[in-house]
Design a protein around this motif. Structure first.
Motif, mmCIF file in Angstrom:
data_model
loop_
_atom_site.group_PDB
_atom_site.id
_atom_site.type_symbol
_atom_site.label_atom_id
_atom_site.label_comp_id
_atom_site.label_asym_id
_atom_site.label_seq_id
_atom_site.Cartn_x
_atom_site.Cartn_y
_atom_site.Cartn_z
ATOM 1 N N THR A 136 0.819 -1.208 0.144
ATOM 2 C CA THR A 136 0.127 -0.030 0.154
ATOM 3 C C THR A 136 0.690 1.305 0.044
ATOM 4 O O THR A 136 1.785 1.243 0.900
ATOM 5 N N GLU A 137 0.726 2.000 -0.905
ATOM 6 C CA GLU A 137 1.329 3.251 -0.887
ATOM 7 C C GLU A 137 0.636 4.544 -1.100
ATOM 8 O O GLU A 137 -0.482 4.573 -1.695
ATOM 9 N N ASN A 142 5.096 13.075 1.532
ATOM 10 C CA ASN A 142 5.394 14.007 2.521
ATOM 11 C C ASN A 142 4.043 14.890 2.816
ATOM 12 O O ASN A 142 3.861 15.644 1.999
ATOM 13 N N ILE A 143 3.553 14.741 3.970
ATOM 14 C CA ILE A 143 2.541 15.497 4.680
ATOM 15 C C ILE A 143 2.910 16.205 5.945
ATOM 16 O O ILE A 143 3.130 15.631 6.801
ATOM 17 N N GLY A 144 3.316 17.361 5.566
ATOM 18 C CA GLY A 144 3.614 18.312 6.612
ATOM 19 C C GLY A 144 5.026 17.583 7.211
ATOM 20 O O GLY A 144 6.081 17.479 6.471
ATOM 21 N N GLU A 145 5.237 17.268 8.210
ATOM 22 C CA GLU A 145 6.339 16.637 8.844
ATOM 23 C C GLU A 145 6.196 15.167 8.662
ATOM 24 O O GLU A 145 7.397 14.312 9.036
ATOM 25 N N TYR A 188 4.868 4.968 7.988
ATOM 26 C CA TYR A 188 5.155 6.110 8.000
ATOM 27 C C TYR A 188 6.030 6.501 9.047
ATOM 28 O O TYR A 188 6.028 5.874 9.971
ATOM 29 N N PHE A 189 6.746 7.699 9.127
ATOM 30 C CA PHE A 189 7.496 8.276 10.139
ATOM 31 C C PHE A 189 6.581 9.807 10.544
ATOM 32 O O PHE A 189 6.448 10.504 9.548
ATOM 33 N N VAL A 215 -6.141 12.102 -0.085
ATOM 34 C CA VAL A 215 -4.776 11.477 -0.318
ATOM 35 C C VAL A 215 -5.099 10.612 -1.554
ATOM 36 O O VAL A 215 -6.203 10.322 -1.805
ATOM 37 N N LYS A 216 -4.179 10.184 -2.312
ATOM 38 C CA LYS A 216 -3.907 9.276 -3.281
ATOM 39 C C LYS A 216 -3.531 7.937 -2.935
ATOM 40 O O LYS A 216 -2.730 7.968 -1.995
ATOM 41 N N CYS A 217 -3.896 6.864 -3.213
ATOM 42 C CA CYS A 217 -3.642 5.577 -2.880
ATOM 43 C C CYS A 217 -3.053 4.365 -4.049
ATOM 44 O O CYS A 217 -4.048 4.374 -5.228
#
Length: 275
Positions: A136-137, A142-145, A188-189, A215-217
């Motif tokens: 899954t991607e 990168n969303i914010g931090e 994610y981080f 978001v896109k997936c």
């Protein structure tokens, strides 16, 4: 519709194999023609030399020496030809074996159950396919931090043959419409650099907390064939745009079908994806 697409893919696979067989037959015919020409040329040369000696154009002793040299050259050429012919046969056999053991995976159907997804997979090759996983991607990465990478989740085989054939995460050659299940996850981080792995439903609530509206997936299945090559097939024919309902209560966990099934298609650049 999905079963028809799967049958068409199998038909294309058979056509490709037939084309390869025809190509191999053409090579064998070409080699036979070359060998015939080589033998004919040798016979003509020997005949010409013998005739020249017989009619006195050359001394008979010299003619016999030339014939001996010609025979030696002809036999050496024939040995070289046979060597390369053997090499081609070995290469063809190796390539045929590689072709037989090269995997091909197809997603036939998908369904949802709360936080899990079930995919029906078909193995269109003569190779076993093992270590089948759901990838899954999420985009943007990168969303914010937050930094997002493609996740891996082992797919669990969920039919009656799982225990019988000891293939809890794999497919036998030519197996069709085998159900596998898993929870799609997001790797994610967070903004503090902590590595996290959350199911997709929970991750949507994280985005809701951040006031992210969409978001896109991209989602696909991959495994390993007997040549240790990675084989892949998309779960969704078209990538998805997931809309985040920011009006729902923060504690409300959305179901997977509501997240994915009703989503609209999206455009994702292949160069930015691990697929």
């Amino acid at each position: 519709m999905t079963s028809v697409i799967g049958e068409l893919k199998q038909l294309l696979h058979i056509v490709r194999e037939a084309k390869q067989e025809i190509y191999d037959m053409e090579i064998e015919i070409s080699k036979s023609i070359i060998l015939t020409v080589l033998i004919s040329a040798g016979v003509l040369i020997l005949g010409a030399l013998f005739s020249a000696g017989f009619y006195g154009l050359f001394d008979m002793g010299h003619a016999l020496q030339l014939m001996d040299i010609s025979v030696t050259l002809f036999l050496s050429g024939a040995l070289v030809y046979l060597y390369f012919q053997q090499q081609q046969v070995l290469e063809s056999q190796t390539e045929l074996k590689r072709s037989e053991l090269s995997g091909e995976l197809d997603v036939n159907d998908i369904s949802y159950d709360d936080k899990s997804i079930e995919v029906k997979l078909s193995n269109l090759s003569g190779s076993e396919i093992s270590d089948v996983r759901l990838r899954t991607e999420i985009f943007p990465k990168n969303i914010g931090e937050m930094n997002i990478i493609a996740s891996r989740k082992r797919l669990q085989r969920s039919d009656e043959n799982e225990t019988q054939f000891a293939r809890s995460a794999g497919l036998a050659p030519r197996e069709q419409n085998v159900p596998f299940t898993a929870e799609p996850t997001v790797h994610y981080f967070d903004e503090e650099g902590h590595e996290k792995l959350a199911n997709l439903s929970f991750f949507i609530t994280v985005l809701r907390d951040m006031d992210i509206d969409k978001v896109k997936c991209r989602m696909w299945v991959e495994g390993k064939d007997q040549l240790d090559q990675t084989v892949k097939s998309k779960v969704f024919r078209w990538d998805k745009t997931i809309r985040v309902n920011t009006e729902k209560p923060l504690h409300a966990l959305p179901d997977l079908e509501g997240i994915v099934h009703r989503s609209i298609s999206a455009s994702i650049e292949d160069s930015k994806s691990e697929y």
